[in-house]
Design an enzyme around this catalytic site. Sequence first.
Site, PDB file in Angstrom:
ATOM      1  N   ASP A 169      49.849  65.834  57.719  1.00 36.06           N
ATOM      2  CA  ASP A 169      49.867  65.023  58.942  1.00 36.06           C
ATOM      3  C   ASP A 169      51.033  64.045  58.870  1.00 36.06           C
ATOM      4  O   ASP A 169      51.285  63.441  57.825  1.00 36.06           O
ATOM      5  CB  ASP A 169      48.538  64.277  59.114  1.00 36.06           C
ATOM      6  CG  ASP A 169      48.355  63.795  60.542  1.00 36.06           C
ATOM      7  OD1 ASP A 169      47.496  64.347  61.246  1.00 36.06           O
ATOM      8  OD2 ASP A 169      49.095  62.869  60.964  1.00 36.06           O
ATOM      9  N   ASN A 171      38.537  66.372  65.772  1.00 35.18           N
ATOM     10  CA  ASN A 171      38.409  65.504  66.937  1.00 35.18           C
ATOM     11  C   ASN A 171      38.295  66.399  68.168  1.00 35.18           C
ATOM     12  O   ASN A 171      39.077  67.341  68.336  1.00 35.18           O
ATOM     13  CB  ASN A 171      39.631  64.589  67.050  1.00 35.18           C
ATOM     14  CG  ASN A 171      39.697  63.585  65.909  1.00 35.18           C
ATOM     15  OD1 ASN A 171      38.669  63.176  65.389  1.00 35.18           O
ATOM     16  ND2 ASN A 171      40.899  63.199  65.514  1.00 35.18           N
ATOM     17  N   GLN A 211      41.216  63.075  70.179  1.00 35.08           N
ATOM     18  CA  GLN A 211      42.036  64.290  70.151  1.00 35.08           C
ATOM     19  C   GLN A 211      43.272  64.088  71.026  1.00 35.08           C
ATOM     20  O   GLN A 211      43.162  63.662  72.190  1.00 35.08           O
ATOM     21  CB  GLN A 211      41.234  65.509  70.651  1.00 35.08           C
ATOM     22  CG  GLN A 211      42.024  66.812  70.500  1.00 35.08           C
ATOM     23  CD  GLN A 211      41.231  68.059  70.890  1.00 35.08           C
ATOM     24  OE1 GLN A 211      40.114  67.959  71.408  1.00 35.08           O
ATOM     25  NE2 GLN A 211      41.818  69.210  70.648  1.00 35.08           N
ATOM     26  N   VAL A 257      46.142  66.493  70.465  1.00 28.01           N
ATOM     27  CA  VAL A 257      46.803  67.803  70.527  1.00 28.01           C
ATOM     28  C   VAL A 257      45.719  68.839  70.824  1.00 28.01           C
ATOM     29  O   VAL A 257      44.775  69.009  70.038  1.00 28.01           O
ATOM     30  CB  VAL A 257      47.521  68.137  69.200  1.00 28.01           C
ATOM     31  CG1 VAL A 257      48.178  69.514  69.289  1.00 28.01           C
ATOM     32  CG2 VAL A 257      48.559  67.061  68.851  1.00 28.01           C
ATOM     33  N   HIS A 292      42.650  72.116  65.652  1.00 23.79           N
ATOM     34  CA  HIS A 292      43.111  71.862  64.276  1.00 23.79           C
ATOM     35  C   HIS A 292      42.057  71.028  63.583  1.00 23.79           C
ATOM     36  O   HIS A 292      41.360  70.235  64.215  1.00 23.79           O
ATOM     37  CB  HIS A 292      44.454  71.112  64.279  1.00 23.79           C
ATOM     38  CG  HIS A 292      44.405  69.842  65.073  1.00 23.79           C
ATOM     39  ND1 HIS A 292      44.494  69.840  66.449  1.00 23.79           N
ATOM     40  CD2 HIS A 292      44.226  68.554  64.700  1.00 23.79           C
ATOM     41  CE1 HIS A 292      44.383  68.599  66.883  1.00 23.79           C
ATOM     42  NE2 HIS A 292      44.214  67.792  65.849  1.00 23.79           N
ATOM     43  N   HIS A 327      41.441  68.190  60.553  1.00 22.38           N
ATOM     44  CA  HIS A 327      42.007  67.223  59.615  1.00 22.38           C
ATOM     45  C   HIS A 327      41.294  67.410  58.280  1.00 22.38           C
ATOM     46  O   HIS A 327      40.058  67.393  58.228  1.00 22.38           O
ATOM     47  CB  HIS A 327      41.754  65.796  60.101  1.00 22.38           C
ATOM     48  CG  HIS A 327      42.416  65.464  61.402  1.00 22.38           C
ATOM     49  ND1 HIS A 327      43.579  64.738  61.483  1.00 22.38           N
ATOM     50  CD2 HIS A 327      42.067  65.768  62.683  1.00 22.38           C
ATOM     51  CE1 HIS A 327      43.916  64.596  62.763  1.00 22.38           C
ATOM     52  NE2 HIS A 327      43.020  65.203  63.503  1.00 22.38           N
TER      53      HIS A 327
HETATM   54  P1  5GP Z   1      44.328  64.774  66.938  1.00 22.98           P
HETATM   55  O1  5GP Z   1      44.625  63.348  67.323  1.00 22.98           O
HETATM   56  O2  5GP Z   1      44.629  65.700  68.110  1.00 22.98           O
HETATM   57  O3  5GP Z   1      42.991  65.014  66.325  1.00 22.98           O
HETATM   58  O4  5GP Z   1      45.355  65.121  65.769  1.00 22.98           O
HETATM   59  C1  5GP Z   1      46.701  65.379  65.972  1.00 22.98           C
HETATM   60  C2  5GP Z   1      47.390  65.017  64.693  1.00 22.98           C
HETATM   61  O5  5GP Z   1      48.666  65.626  64.684  1.00 22.98           O
HETATM   62  C3  5GP Z   1      47.609  63.507  64.507  1.00 22.98           C
HETATM   63  O6  5GP Z   1      46.933  63.058  63.342  1.00 22.98           O
HETATM   64  C4  5GP Z   1      49.123  63.375  64.401  1.00 22.98           C
HETATM   65  O7  5GP Z   1      49.519  62.406  63.444  1.00 22.98           O
HETATM   66  C5  5GP Z   1      49.559  64.773  64.016  1.00 22.98           C
HETATM   67  N1  5GP Z   1      50.896  65.103  64.506  1.00 22.98           N
HETATM   68  C6  5GP Z   1      51.374  64.921  65.767  1.00 22.98           C
HETATM   69  N2  5GP Z   1      52.654  65.333  65.859  1.00 22.98           N
HETATM   70  C7  5GP Z   1      52.992  65.799  64.622  1.00 22.98           C
HETATM   71  C8  5GP Z   1      54.196  66.359  64.084  1.00 22.98           C
HETATM   72  O8  5GP Z   1      55.224  66.515  64.760  1.00 22.98           O
HETATM   73  N3  5GP Z   1      54.164  66.718  62.772  1.00 22.98           N
HETATM   74  C9  5GP Z   1      53.047  66.571  61.992  1.00 22.98           C
HETATM   75  N4  5GP Z   1      53.144  66.961  60.721  1.00 22.98           N
HETATM   76  N5  5GP Z   1      51.891  66.040  62.463  1.00 22.98           N
HETATM   77  C10 5GP Z   1      51.873  65.655  63.755  1.00 22.98           C
END
Ligand code: 5GP
Length: 115
Positions: A31, A87, A94, A96, A100, A102
């Site tokens: 992440d 999430n 969430q 993205v 996915h 974590h």
């Molecule tokens: P969510 O908030 O949707 O559960 O998780 C998305 C995760 O993707 C976040 O923890 C964020 O830090 C990670 N993330 C977003 N953009 C990028 C990226 O460009 N590269 C990486 N390695 N992680 C990312």
Amino acid sequence: MSEPSVFTRILKGEIPSEIIAETENAFAIRDIAPKAPVHLLVIPKSEQYRNVVELAAGDPELLAELVALANSVAAAHSDGDFRLIFNTGPGAGQTVFHVHAHVLAGVLDESSLGG
Ligand code: 5GP
């Protein structure tokens, strides 16, 4: 057709991020904003499913493949114990909408529960 997700763009090499492990249908990266000593993401290669509820209903074998990959990267990058967080929905954090998980490992506290 919507834009490819950030994870699809990483998989294609359009956004730099090391792919630390992969299986036939899934891959793992670090992440970019870690919330724990070890904070990895395990992601299906397809962005067909927006969240874990859709994934579980549509392809439970792929969900099992994600869990197995989480187990494998947690063993490779920490002591093997891990917290797995999906999430689900903007209200849960969430951001993205390409499903996915974590994978949080290392010394964890309650502040890392939100992924
Ligand atoms: P969510 O908030 O949707 O559960 O998780 C998305 C995760 O993707 C976040 O923890 C964020 O830090 C990670 N993330 C977003 N953009 C990028 C990226 O460009 N590269 C990486 N390695 N992680 C990312």
